[in-house]
Design an enzyme around this catalytic site. Structure first.
Site, PDB file in Angstrom:
ATOM      1  CG  ASP A  47     -60.408   8.772  -7.761  1.00 46.09           C
ATOM      2  OD1 ASP A  47     -61.623   9.024  -7.850  1.00 46.09           O
ATOM      3  OD2 ASP A  47     -59.612   8.985  -8.689  1.00 46.09           O
ATOM      4  CG  HIS A  61     -68.946  -2.535   2.233  1.00 47.65           C
ATOM      5  ND1 HIS A  61     -67.646  -2.667   1.810  1.00 47.65           N
ATOM      6  CD2 HIS A  61     -69.082  -3.407   3.263  1.00 47.65           C
ATOM      7  CE1 HIS A  61     -67.019  -3.557   2.545  1.00 47.65           C
ATOM      8  NE2 HIS A  61     -67.881  -4.027   3.432  1.00 47.65           N
ATOM      9  CE  LYS A  71     -69.146   2.462  -2.909  1.00 42.77           C
ATOM     10  NZ  LYS A  71     -69.067   1.212  -2.147  1.00 42.77           N
ATOM     11  CE1 TYR A 131     -64.369   2.309  -2.746  1.00 40.75           C
ATOM     12  CE2 TYR A 131     -62.829   0.668  -3.559  1.00 40.75           C
ATOM     13  CZ  TYR A 131     -63.459   1.313  -2.515  1.00 40.75           C
ATOM     14  OH  TYR A 131     -63.171   0.944  -1.221  1.00 40.75           O
ATOM     15  CG  ASP A 169     -67.261  -6.889   5.011  1.00 45.33           C
ATOM     16  OD1 ASP A 169     -67.805  -5.832   5.385  1.00 45.33           O
ATOM     17  OD2 ASP A 169     -66.470  -6.944   4.051  1.00 45.33           O
TER      18      ASP A 169
END
Length: 184
Positions: A47, A61, A71, A131, A169
């Protein structure tokens, strides 16, 4: 729990039954038995939680095989626009995406199976995002697709020119330059 199918097979929005009274609310956010029977037979092993401010976009991602991650995501405080992009070579929906608002108000969750790039944009002052993953994090398997790729057609509900991105990113390739390791 209500399951809302999306236009891309495998991507599912989950909407819990929320019980409210003068004390507040209660809902079951996860039951392995129900999830395995109704969504996907998945063994979540890790988690994660992030806290971000308005204008942050994280993503898009994924982890490369053999360390792919399915997920189950949700926003427990604030609101985000959550996005999954199909990166499975040979898929009829390759390069297509589904976007869903997840918030503390709607309690929705989004299930993202293997073969999808994932990201989200923070729409509230602050968002706490959680998540569950079915594989452990492997930094050597990190991958990404640019959130700025115009061919994806994603409306992030935030001007990407003003978005707050991590340095990592900003370096992801566009989809056309991506050599997908996900075969179907």
């Amino acid at each position: 729990m209500k399951i809302i199918d999306t236009e891309i097979e495998g991507l599912k929005i989950l909407e819990p039954k929320v019980f409210t009274d003068a004390r507040g609310y209660f809902f079951e956010s996860y039951s392995k038995r129900w999830f395995d029977e109704n969504v996907a037979d998945t063994e979540f092993v890790q988690d994660n939680e992030s806290c971000s401010s308005f204008g942050v976009i994280r993503g898009l991602h994924f982890q490369r095989p053999p360390f792919c991650q399915a997920k189950l995501v949700r926003c427990v405080k604030g609101a985000v626009l959550d996005v999954a992009v199909d990166i499975r070579k040979g898929s009829p929906t390759y390069g297509k995406h589904v976007a869903v608002e997840l918030s503390e108000a709607n309690h929705r969750q989004f299930f993202i199976p293997h073969g999808f790039a994932h990201g989200f944009a923070v729409l509230s002052d602050t968002a706490i995002f959680q998540y569950k993953c079915d594989n452990y994090y492997h930094p050597e398997a990190d991958g990404g697709i640019s959130i700025l790729d115009p061919t994806l057609g994603i409306d992030w509900h935030i001007d990407p020119a003003n978005a707050i991105l991590s340095e990592k990113d900003t370096k992801h390739p566009n989809l056309k330059d991506f050599l997908t390791p996900f075969e179907i």
